[in-house]
Write an enzyme that holds these catalytic residues in place. Structure first.
Site, PDB file in Angstrom:
ATOM      1  N   VAL A 265      -3.318  -1.723  -2.231  1.00 11.63           N
ATOM      2  CA  VAL A 265      -3.333  -3.157  -1.977  1.00 11.63           C
ATOM      3  C   VAL A 265      -2.058  -3.503  -1.210  1.00 11.63           C
ATOM      4  O   VAL A 265      -0.955  -3.377  -1.736  1.00 11.63           O
ATOM      5  CB  VAL A 265      -3.405  -3.965  -3.284  1.00 11.63           C
ATOM      6  N   CYS A 266      -2.218  -3.909   0.020  1.00 12.52           N
ATOM      7  CA  CYS A 266      -1.088  -4.181   0.901  1.00 12.52           C
ATOM      8  C   CYS A 266      -0.702  -5.650   0.780  1.00 12.52           C
ATOM      9  O   CYS A 266      -1.394  -6.525   1.289  1.00 12.52           O
ATOM     10  CB  CYS A 266      -1.466  -3.835   2.339  1.00 12.52           C
ATOM     11  N   LEU A 267       0.411  -5.923   0.077  1.00 10.03           N
ATOM     12  CA  LEU A 267       0.819  -7.289  -0.188  1.00 10.03           C
ATOM     13  C   LEU A 267       2.343  -7.338  -0.344  1.00 10.03           C
ATOM     14  O   LEU A 267       2.929  -6.518  -1.048  1.00 10.03           O
ATOM     15  CB  LEU A 267       0.144  -7.787  -1.475  1.00 10.03           C
TER      16      LEU A 267
END
Length: 458
Positions: A265-267
């Site tokens: 999850v790219c955050l």
């Protein structure tokens, strides 16, 4: 494989069945077989598991948004073809007939030790569980559907559970937890139980406070509408000094620039992407609730194409809009595949939510598929159906009356759409129709249309 994508079950001929009977009788019926015979007494030899069109699975190689036909990667969830060596295929065509109970016994034998998808057993009488109030009495389909609806309606947004055997981080250890760490996790639970927004559900583990699982329903107006998206979270020993670790149940599909096929999850809030200081994790203020809301609002949005760094500057150009619409087409197809994945292997402790959600929203999802295949943009509002259509959905009328209410200003259809979109979605539609039908969704309209088309083609 048959038309439904199931492996053919050998030994369907009468003589083949008779050889099984001989073997069974010579060995004698043990107690387990006698109990199974009791379950078979009321069954009909004409019972069948549902059917579907040939399933051509779709794959996403790497992070590219491209389909690859011809690979049946998930269909073996249904049946393993168990052959005990008692079938003789050369004797097909015998006139010997079995008694109903014996025939059903043989059918029941074929389903031994098989990993059936959730819900299929509900449609096969000899696989249904016997009610406690009397042997040989089976639950009716209306009772099963009522039970699914009841469990779904009482499914809490936040709750604690006792185990998570399929959790991504189940093998991670936090060692001897600090009192401050445990107190902070309890604070997180309190926030989640009190302030979770609609369409997000969470389960926390009582004896492993470091583990948590969340699911969010895709928002309307986006290519993710009505989908279920699961996330596993782990609070490391040094939490909240560092953010939680979050894994997305991707199923090998990258349906968003921020959600990788490997589950990353790219955050910025999670430290998995660069960002301004106000966007990064703050140990004193940031929470797990904030992480979930960020994913729901910032990741699962109307135009996810612009989530890709640098692409947002093309948002006002015709070329940029065309790319965004193409991305939405593919994202919706991947979302449909994710629905199938969740239906066939629902994550632990969310089985009731999965079954109830798709039972309730199955009709709307199928209607959206039809609407998009007509040329409308993915995520656009699907017109409401008229009263005649609703009557057909309840088993009345014919498919000829399944029309939508006329719109005063019909939206323009998409031009220059990739020709594979309709072909891919037709395949997914057939798979979803079968799965939703098993769950008890209102699929009468679509089954009637399918039958009408088959008769016309014949």
């Amino acid at each position: 494989m048959d038309a439904a994508g199931y492996p053919h079950m050998q030994g369907s001929g009468s003589a083949a069945s008779s050889s099984c009977r001989a073997a069974d009788y010579s060995a004698g019926w043990d107690s387990a077989q006698q109990q199974k015979r009791q379950r078979c007494q009321g069954s009909s030899s004409n019972d069948q598991v549902g059917s579907s069109t040939d399933n051509k699975s779709l794959e996403a190689p790497g992070s590219e948004l491209k389909f690859d036909y011809g690979k049946n990667e998930e269909e073996d969830y249904y049946f393993e073809d168990v052959d005990d060596g008692c079938y003789d295929e050369d004797d097909e065509g015998s006139d010997y007939e079995l008694e109903t109970a014996d025939y059903n016994q043989l059918l029941a034998d074929k389903f031994d030790h098989l990993d059936l998808p959730p819900g299929v057993e509900a449609t096969v009488p000899w696989l249904q569980k016997v009610e406690r109030d009397g042997p040989g009495k089976f639950k009716s389909m209306s009772e099963i559907e009522e039970e699914i609806a009841k469990k779904y309606n009482f499914f809490k947004q936040f709750d604690t559970v006792e185990d998570f055997i399929d959790h991504k981080y189940a093998k991670n250890s936090v060692g001897n937890a600090r009192k401050e760490w445990a107190k902070r996790i309890q604070h997180e639970w309190s926030l989640l139980e009190k302030d979770l927004p609609a369409l997000i559900y969470v389960r926390a583990l009582e004896n492993r406070m470091d583990l948590l699982r969340a699911v969010m329903i895709g928002p309307q107006g986006t290519p993710y509408h009505d989908g279920l998206f699961f996330f596993d979270a782990h609070f490391p020993p040094s939490y909240p000094a560092i953010p939680p670790v979050v894994h997305y149940h991707a199923g090998g599909l990258r349906l968003n620039p921020n959600l990788y096929a490997c589950g990353k999850v790219c955050l910025s809030l999670l430290g998995t992407w660069q960002g301004q200081s106000c966007e990064k994790w703050n140990p004193a203020q940031s929470t797990m609730l904030q992480v979930l809301i960020s994913i729901q609002a910032l990741v699962l949005n109307e135009k996810p194409f612009y989530n890709e760094p640098g692409y947002e500057r093309d948002a006002n150009s015709a070329e940029g809009l065309a790319h965004a619409l193409d991305y939405n087409d593919t994202a919706f197809q991947y979302s449909c595949r994710t629905m199938l994945y969740s239906l066939r292997k629902p994550p632990q402790h969310f089985e009731d939510l999965v079954a109830g959600h798709f039972r309730e929203r199955g009709h709307a999802i199928l209607a959206a598929c039809k609407y998009y295949m007509e040329g409308h943009e993915v995520g656009s509002k699907v017109p409401e159906e008229d009263e005649d259509t609703k009557g057909c959905q309840n088993g009345e009328g014919s498919s000829s009356s399944t029309t939508a209410k006329p719109q005063q200003n019909k939206p323009a259809l998409r031009t220059n759409r990739n020709a594979s979109f309709k072909t891919n979605l037709e395949v997914l539609f057939e798979e979803l129709l079968m799965e939703f039908n098993v769950k008890g969704a209102n699929t009468a309209r679509f089954r009637a249309e399918k039958l009408k088309n088959m008769l016309a083609a014949a």
